[in-house]
Scaffold this active site. Sequence first.
Site, PDB file in Angstrom:
ATOM      1  N   LYS A  42      -5.351 -11.194 -11.760  1.00  0.00           N
ATOM      2  CA  LYS A  42      -4.033 -10.805 -12.254  1.00  0.00           C
ATOM      3  C   LYS A  42      -3.215 -10.319 -11.066  1.00  0.00           C
ATOM      4  O   LYS A  42      -3.378  -9.214 -10.572  1.00  0.00           O
ATOM      5  CB  LYS A  42      -4.093  -9.704 -13.309  1.00  0.00           C
ATOM      6  N   GLU A  54      -9.279   0.010  -3.970  1.00  0.00           N
ATOM      7  CA  GLU A  54      -8.566   0.209  -2.698  1.00  0.00           C
ATOM      8  C   GLU A  54      -7.184   0.746  -3.059  1.00  0.00           C
ATOM      9  O   GLU A  54      -6.359   0.022  -3.607  1.00  0.00           O
ATOM     10  CB  GLU A  54      -8.493  -1.105  -1.918  1.00  0.00           C
ATOM     11  N   CYS A  75      -0.353  -0.323   2.903  1.00  0.00           N
ATOM     12  CA  CYS A  75      -1.116   0.863   2.507  1.00  0.00           C
ATOM     13  C   CYS A  75      -1.609   1.633   3.721  1.00  0.00           C
ATOM     14  O   CYS A  75      -1.819   2.826   3.661  1.00  0.00           O
ATOM     15  CB  CYS A  75      -2.297   0.445   1.638  1.00  0.00           C
ATOM     16  N   GLU A 112       2.673   9.829  -1.084  1.00  0.00           N
ATOM     17  CA  GLU A 112       2.907   8.455  -0.597  1.00  0.00           C
ATOM     18  C   GLU A 112       4.285   7.978  -1.069  1.00  0.00           C
ATOM     19  O   GLU A 112       4.587   8.026  -2.260  1.00  0.00           O
ATOM     20  CB  GLU A 112       1.836   7.503  -1.142  1.00  0.00           C
TER      21      GLU A 112
HETATM   22  P1  NAD Z   1       0.100  -0.717  -8.907  1.00  0.00           P
HETATM   23  O1  NAD Z   1      -1.064   0.168  -9.065  1.00  0.00           O
HETATM   24  O2  NAD Z   1       1.360  -0.368  -9.584  1.00  0.00           O
HETATM   25  O3  NAD Z   1      -0.233  -2.204  -9.372  1.00  0.00           O
HETATM   26  C1  NAD Z   1      -1.336  -2.924  -8.846  1.00  0.00           C
HETATM   27  C2  NAD Z   1      -1.796  -3.926  -9.877  1.00  0.00           C
HETATM   28  O4  NAD Z   1      -2.351  -3.243 -10.990  1.00  0.00           O
HETATM   29  C3  NAD Z   1      -0.673  -4.802 -10.434  1.00  0.00           C
HETATM   30  O5  NAD Z   1      -1.169  -6.112 -10.593  1.00  0.00           O
HETATM   31  C4  NAD Z   1      -0.385  -4.162 -11.777  1.00  0.00           C
HETATM   32  O6  NAD Z   1       0.183  -5.023 -12.724  1.00  0.00           O
HETATM   33  C5  NAD Z   1      -1.772  -3.730 -12.198  1.00  0.00           C
HETATM   34  N1  NAD Z   1      -1.834  -2.669 -13.184  1.00  0.00           N
HETATM   35  C6  NAD Z   1      -0.975  -1.645 -13.369  1.00  0.00           C
HETATM   36  N2  NAD Z   1      -1.400  -0.843 -14.377  1.00  0.00           N
HETATM   37  C7  NAD Z   1      -2.567  -1.370 -14.830  1.00  0.00           C
HETATM   38  C8  NAD Z   1      -3.480  -1.005 -15.853  1.00  0.00           C
HETATM   39  N3  NAD Z   1      -3.304   0.075 -16.598  1.00  0.00           N
HETATM   40  N4  NAD Z   1      -4.556  -1.794 -16.050  1.00  0.00           N
HETATM   41  C9  NAD Z   1      -4.768  -2.890 -15.288  1.00  0.00           C
HETATM   42  N5  NAD Z   1      -3.933  -3.287 -14.313  1.00  0.00           N
HETATM   43  C10 NAD Z   1      -2.841  -2.533 -14.077  1.00  0.00           C
HETATM   44  O7  NAD Z   1       0.306  -0.859  -7.317  1.00  0.00           O
HETATM   45  P2  NAD Z   1       1.472  -1.631  -6.572  1.00  0.00           P
HETATM   46  O8  NAD Z   1       2.734  -0.842  -6.778  1.00  0.00           O
HETATM   47  O9  NAD Z   1       1.429  -3.061  -6.930  1.00  0.00           O
HETATM   48  O10 NAD Z   1       1.023  -1.522  -5.031  1.00  0.00           O
HETATM   49  C11 NAD Z   1       1.360  -0.444  -4.186  1.00  0.00           C
HETATM   50  C12 NAD Z   1       0.216   0.534  -4.116  1.00  0.00           C
HETATM   51  O11 NAD Z   1      -0.959  -0.144  -3.705  1.00  0.00           O
HETATM   52  C13 NAD Z   1       0.422   1.642  -3.077  1.00  0.00           C
HETATM   53  O12 NAD Z   1      -0.043   2.843  -3.612  1.00  0.00           O
HETATM   54  C14 NAD Z   1      -0.468   1.212  -1.928  1.00  0.00           C
HETATM   55  O13 NAD Z   1      -0.909   2.251  -1.100  1.00  0.00           O
HETATM   56  C15 NAD Z   1      -1.609   0.569  -2.654  1.00  0.00           C
HETATM   57  N6  NAD Z   1      -2.330  -0.381  -1.797  1.00  0.00           N
HETATM   58  C16 NAD Z   1      -3.567  -0.045  -1.336  1.00  0.00           C
HETATM   59  C17 NAD Z   1      -4.267  -0.914  -0.492  1.00  0.00           C
HETATM   60  C18 NAD Z   1      -5.629  -0.580   0.068  1.00  0.00           C
HETATM   61  O14 NAD Z   1      -6.255  -1.458   0.646  1.00  0.00           O
HETATM   62  N7  NAD Z   1      -6.096   0.640  -0.055  1.00  0.00           N
HETATM   63  C19 NAD Z   1      -3.688  -2.126  -0.143  1.00  0.00           C
HETATM   64  C20 NAD Z   1      -2.420  -2.431  -0.634  1.00  0.00           C
HETATM   65  C21 NAD Z   1      -1.747  -1.555  -1.480  1.00  0.00           C
HETATM   66  O1  6OD Z   2      -6.660  -6.191   6.164  1.00  0.00           O
HETATM   67  C1  6OD Z   2      -7.202  -6.066   5.064  1.00  0.00           C
HETATM   68  O2  6OD Z   2      -8.281  -6.623   4.778  1.00  0.00           O
HETATM   69  C2  6OD Z   2      -6.576  -5.243   4.046  1.00  0.00           C
HETATM   70  N1  6OD Z   2      -7.255  -5.079   2.900  1.00  0.00           N
HETATM   71  C3  6OD Z   2      -5.368  -4.699   4.292  1.00  0.00           C
HETATM   72  C4  6OD Z   2      -4.685  -3.857   3.410  1.00  0.00           C
HETATM   73  C5  6OD Z   2      -3.384  -3.580   3.618  1.00  0.00           C
HETATM   74  C6  6OD Z   2      -2.659  -2.745   2.738  1.00  0.00           C
HETATM   75  O3  6OD Z   2      -1.485  -2.886   2.457  1.00  0.00           O
END
Ligand code: NAD
Ligand code: 6OD
Length: 486
Positions: free
Chosen positions: A178, A254, A288, A390
């Site tokens: 998804k 993550e 992130c 954040e």
């Molecule tokens: P989000 O949590 O809003 O959404 C992520 C995904 O989860 C989307 O596909 C969304 O539709 C889905 N989702 C939302 N609620 C859900 C539920 N209740 N059940 C199942 N699925 C659900 O995150 P975002 O706004 O898309 O991304 C930004 C965030 O992601 C930031 O906090 C960022 O730090 C984090 N991020 C972390 C990493 C990492 O590797 N640690 C990498 C990229 C982004």
């Molecule tokens: O480089 C990667 O494998 C990874 N998971 C990066 C994440 C970036 C976050 O926005």
Amino acid sequence: MKDILNFINGEYTKGTSGRTFDNISPIDGRKIATVHEALKPEVDAAVKAAKAALDGPWGKMSVNERVEMLNAIADGINARFDEFLEAEILDTGKPKSLASHIDIPRGAANFKVFADTIKNAATETFMLDTPDGAGALNYGVRRPKGVIAVISPWNLPLLLMTWKVGPALACGNTVVVKPSEETPLTTTLLGEVMNEVGVPKGVFNVIHGFGPDSAGAYLTQHPEVDAITFTGETRTGEHIMQAASVGLRDISLECGGKNAAIVFADADMDKAIEGVMRSAFANCGQVCLGTERVYVERPIFEEFVQRLKEGAESLKLGAPHEAGTNLGPLISQEHKEKVLSYYKLAVEEGATVVTGGGVPDLSSELSGGAWVQPTIWTGLTEDARVVKEEIFGPCCHIQPFDSEEEVIKLTNDNVYGLATSIWTENLTRAHRVAPKIEVGIAWVNSWFLRDLRTPFGGAKQSGIGREGGEYSLEFYSELSNVCIKL
Ligand code: NAD
Ligand code: 6OD
């Protein structure tokens, strides 16, 4: 106007729900496409197809055959590089220079890397002494976990999705993906590549929609999903963890970060400025691993602030294909409102706005887009919400420090623990400081330099589990021990 469909059992389908939502360009606010939402019947069909595929030709493939297939998928992405590039740019508005160097190449490489990993992975063996002297041989075998739910975010859509689909398929699982509702295009396009290279039907499925009462929640609550891998916000991770607790399904999370950069007075100033420019502003701050807190040793504080300000002010905001563009828009109007609310809060909390703090003045064609200025603050106290939470925008707060001990404490004083970057020419100091930072990854004199064999993940509220190299194999396979009495 394009229709974006679900991809279930090798076929594109609108499904039966009849519900659709608009895919909006962050560049100018115009509608790009109509996306067909998956509700319970579509999610059921996708999970059923994924489960059935485990017992079909996919489940009977040897590791070498799967390796060939993964390499073919990577080649298939590269063969249609420009289509993936344009789709990613359309969804995210990110500069072409960025998407062509990071998103699409890494999106393809994630399949090649995990093809190599599974091909070369060993398992442990132990000889056990037994009273009769004959002994016993123990060895590990990996089986796929089954149907994996992959829930991905919008900031690096193809890269972060294949980062999970690659190892999941390498281990012999099937997936239901998804993608974020904001960025459905490249994941949908990947279905075509899967068909082109002969991936059996049902191995890779895509469902579109939101979280609650939509595809995300139906998928994570589905009893026939065997494990869930998620990238996104910490709060969403908490919901997913609750869903996974029913039936004791495994999770990999993550999540968010509030990453610090530490710049010591002995740093190479040019390298530190170049590195922090990237870590704070690349992808419009929507990485992130990006930096939102910068701690600079006092003797070089003024110079650093001045030079980062000059760097931020030299960034060129603009349409993705415009020559020289190196800063795109935020992902959506909703996210723009969130980031601007922090820009306002920073002033209320007493920040000095070094640069930015508002909305840029761009041409009329871009006025409907989700644009904000790159922003730098100083002068906040460490308990300010802008320093603690954040934001996920092109902004950072810079704070002076006086000692190594102090900066380690400041850096660790946060609920997140994803990444840090340390800038110093003193490697003894780097070795001393890096292990003391409570994060999943600490870079020294670099940022986002990724070796995909290494463990990747977050400490504290930045996540649970590690992926990358053999750590991904651990999550995406069920390891059993065979004990043979000799
Ligand atoms: P989000 O949590 O809003 O959404 C992520 C995904 O989860 C989307 O596909 C969304 O539709 C889905 N989702 C939302 N609620 C859900 C539920 N209740 N059940 C199942 N699925 C659900 O995150 P975002 O706004 O898309 O991304 C930004 C965030 O992601 C930031 O906090 C960022 O730090 C984090 N991020 C972390 C990493 C990492 O590797 N640690 C990498 C990229 C982004
Ligand atoms: O480089 C990667 O494998 C990874 N998971 C990066 C994440 C970036 C976050 O926005």
